[in-house]
Write a protein that holds these residues in place. Structure first.
Motif, PDB file in Angstrom:
ATOM      1  N   LYS A  77      -8.722  23.349  12.986  1.00 33.31           N
ATOM      2  CA  LYS A  77      -7.577  23.440  13.939  1.00 33.31           C
ATOM      3  C   LYS A  77      -6.590  24.454  13.350  1.00 33.31           C
ATOM      4  N   TYR A  78      -6.280  24.193  11.828  1.00 41.35           N
ATOM      5  CA  TYR A  78      -5.311  24.925  11.115  1.00 41.35           C
ATOM      6  C   TYR A  78      -5.973  25.979   9.977  1.00 41.35           C
ATOM      7  N   HIS A  79      -6.254  27.167  10.749  1.00 41.90           N
ATOM      8  CA  HIS A  79      -6.785  28.310   9.836  1.00 41.90           C
ATOM      9  C   HIS A  79      -7.845  27.902   8.842  1.00 41.90           C
ATOM     10  N   ASN A  80      -8.669  26.894   9.071  1.00 41.35           N
ATOM     11  CA  ASN A  80      -9.701  26.697   7.993  1.00 41.35           C
ATOM     12  C   ASN A  80      -9.203  26.352   6.448  1.00 41.35           C
ATOM     13  N   SER A  81      -8.066  25.724   6.803  1.00 39.66           N
ATOM     14  CA  SER A  81      -7.169  25.029   5.673  1.00 39.66           C
ATOM     15  C   SER A  81      -8.076  23.951   4.899  1.00 39.66           C
ATOM     16  N   PRO A  82      -8.087  24.100   3.432  1.00 45.10           N
ATOM     17  CA  PRO A  82      -8.931  23.070   2.566  1.00 45.10           C
ATOM     18  C   PRO A  82      -8.319  21.909   2.672  1.00 45.10           C
ATOM     19  N   MET A  83      -9.001  21.039   2.816  1.00 46.30           N
ATOM     20  CA  MET A  83      -8.623  19.333   2.987  1.00 46.30           C
ATOM     21  C   MET A  83      -9.356  18.591   1.902  1.00 46.30           C
ATOM     22  N   PRO A  84      -8.949  18.743   0.368  1.00 42.72           N
ATOM     23  CA  PRO A  84     -10.124  18.149  -0.434  1.00 42.72           C
ATOM     24  C   PRO A  84      -9.566  16.640  -0.456  1.00 42.72           C
ATOM     25  N   SER A  86     -10.561  14.111   1.589  1.00 43.56           N
ATOM     26  CA  SER A  86     -10.227  13.722   2.864  1.00 43.56           C
ATOM     27  C   SER A  86     -10.612  12.383   3.278  1.00 43.56           C
ATOM     28  N   VAL A  87      -9.420  11.425   3.620  1.00 46.31           N
ATOM     29  CA  VAL A  87      -9.849  10.149   4.167  1.00 46.31           C
ATOM     30  C   VAL A  87      -9.319  10.087   5.668  1.00 46.31           C
ATOM     31  N   PHE A  88     -10.231  10.300   6.729  1.00 48.48           N
ATOM     32  CA  PHE A  88      -9.836  10.252   7.985  1.00 48.48           C
ATOM     33  C   PHE A  88      -9.672   8.676   8.487  1.00 48.48           C
ATOM     34  N   PHE A  89      -8.335   8.605   9.153  1.00 45.30           N
ATOM     35  CA  PHE A  89      -8.326   7.315   9.435  1.00 45.30           C
ATOM     36  C   PHE A  89      -8.045   7.001  10.926  1.00 45.30           C
ATOM     37  N   HIS A  90      -7.521   8.217  11.869  1.00 46.95           N
ATOM     38  CA  HIS A  90      -7.135   8.185  13.149  1.00 46.95           C
ATOM     39  C   HIS A  90      -7.447   9.567  13.811  1.00 46.95           C
ATOM     40  N   GLY A  91      -8.581   9.717  14.459  1.00 50.62           N
ATOM     41  CA  GLY A  91      -8.730  10.656  15.045  1.00 50.62           C
ATOM     42  C   GLY A  91      -8.923  11.958  14.029  1.00 50.62           C
ATOM     43  N   GLY A  92      -8.314  12.941  14.169  1.00 45.41           N
ATOM     44  CA  GLY A  92      -7.935  14.175  13.194  1.00 45.41           C
ATOM     45  C   GLY A  92      -7.212  13.926  12.007  1.00 45.41           C
ATOM     46  N   TYR A  93      -6.430  12.817  12.186  1.00 44.01           N
ATOM     47  CA  TYR A  93      -5.461  12.525  10.966  1.00 44.01           C
ATOM     48  C   TYR A  93      -6.461  12.068   9.755  1.00 44.01           C
ATOM     49  N   ALA A  94      -5.755  12.449   8.503  1.00 45.64           N
ATOM     50  CA  ALA A  94      -6.295  12.269   7.225  1.00 45.64           C
ATOM     51  C   ALA A  94      -5.455  12.273   6.267  1.00 45.64           C
ATOM     52  N   ILE A  95      -5.454  11.419   5.103  1.00 46.98           N
ATOM     53  CA  ILE A  95      -4.843  11.542   3.763  1.00 46.98           C
ATOM     54  C   ILE A  95      -5.656  12.655   2.915  1.00 46.98           C
ATOM     55  N   HIS A  96      -5.052  13.734   2.613  1.00 44.44           N
ATOM     56  CA  HIS A  96      -5.774  14.447   1.651  1.00 44.44           C
ATOM     57  C   HIS A  96      -5.121  15.208   0.789  1.00 44.44           C
ATOM     58  N   GLY A  97      -5.918  15.891  -0.246  1.00 45.51           N
ATOM     59  CA  GLY A  97      -5.064  16.808  -1.188  1.00 45.51           C
ATOM     60  C   GLY A  97      -4.369  18.111  -0.587  1.00 45.51           C
ATOM     61  N   THR A  98      -3.434  18.462  -1.352  1.00 51.65           N
ATOM     62  CA  THR A  98      -2.576  19.918  -0.981  1.00 51.65           C
ATOM     63  C   THR A  98      -2.395  20.687  -1.948  1.00 51.65           C
ATOM     64  N   ASN A  99      -2.652  22.027  -1.785  1.00 47.70           N
ATOM     65  CA  ASN A  99      -1.945  23.016  -2.794  1.00 47.70           C
ATOM     66  C   ASN A  99      -0.594  23.049  -2.686  1.00 47.70           C
ATOM     67  N   ALA A 100       0.101  22.726  -1.422  1.00 53.62           N
ATOM     68  CA  ALA A 100       1.499  22.724  -1.578  1.00 53.62           C
ATOM     69  C   ALA A 100       2.148  21.832  -1.926  1.00 53.62           C
ATOM     70  N   ILE A 101       1.977  21.525  -3.570  1.00 53.58           N
ATOM     71  CA  ILE A 101       2.317  20.390  -4.453  1.00 53.58           C
ATOM     72  C   ILE A 101       4.162  20.383  -4.221  1.00 53.58           C
ATOM     73  N   ARG A 102       4.418  21.553  -4.189  1.00 54.37           N
ATOM     74  CA  ARG A 102       5.990  21.762  -4.285  1.00 54.37           C
ATOM     75  C   ARG A 102       6.701  21.021  -3.111  1.00 54.37           C
ATOM     76  N   ARG A 103       6.161  20.627  -2.087  1.00 54.76           N
ATOM     77  CA  ARG A 103       6.507  20.264  -0.746  1.00 54.76           C
ATOM     78  C   ARG A 103       6.386  18.674  -0.932  1.00 54.76           C
ATOM     79  N   LEU A 104       5.659  18.248  -1.809  1.00 54.95           N
ATOM     80  CA  LEU A 104       5.535  16.643  -1.734  1.00 54.95           C
ATOM     81  C   LEU A 104       6.613  15.860  -1.816  1.00 54.95           C
ATOM     82  N   GLY A 105       7.070  14.969  -1.322  1.00 53.40           N
ATOM     83  CA  GLY A 105       8.326  14.187  -1.204  1.00 53.40           C
ATOM     84  C   GLY A 105       9.157  14.596   0.054  1.00 53.40           C
TER      85      GLY A 105
END
Length: 141
Positions: A77-84, A86-105
């Motif tokens: 759905k989002y430009h083949n973005s990597p989602m290392p 991934s724990v899918f829990f509701h449809g396409g929603y997941a908990i996953h790693g990100t490279n955008a670590i500066r945005r965490l929080g």
């Protein structure tokens, strides 16, 4: 009479349905604090910053079980973005790693729960170790 019957049915449902207290791993996500607390066997083991839905998007609120684990997933759905990790829990929603670590929080995602890649890996390992049936994901405002 209807009230009493509804109360009895509700109590039976809660008694017979495996709940959060029976889970070995509980990932509690607080949207207002942008934080995940991980409880393993009843003890808080980790507290990590997350990024959830930014303005215009939503992260679903509720209690879930993991549905699918993927060591590496790429978003169709989002430009083949990597989602290392991934724990899918509701449809396409997941908990996953990100490279955008500066945005965490702070809110930054399209609705998924983003974690530092090392934390996503640790959560993924805990869920594999304890089992998806013994894991709960609780998301609150």
């Amino acid at each position: 009479m209807k009230r009493i019957l509804l109360t009895v049915v509700s109590l039976l449902f809660l008694t017979l349905t495996p709940g959060i207290s029976s889970a070995s791993v509980v990932a509690r996500i607080d949207l207002s604090q942008q934080k995940m607390r991980v409880i393993v066997n009843g003890r808080q083991s980790y507290s990590w910053p997350v990024s959830t839905a930014r303005r215009g998007y939503r992260t679903p609120v509720g209690t879930y079980r993991p549905k699918v684990l993927r060591r590496m997933h790429y978003s169709s759905k989002y430009h083949n973005s990597p989602m290392p990790h991934s724990v899918f829990f509701h449809g396409g929603y997941a908990i996953h790693g990100t490279n955008a670590i500066r945005r965490l929080g702070r809110p930054a995602s399209h609705g998924c729960v983003r974690l530092h890649p090392a934390n996503a890996r640790r959560l993924y390992q805990l869920i594999r170790q304890h089992g998806m049936r013994n894991t709960r994901i609780v998301i609150r405002r």
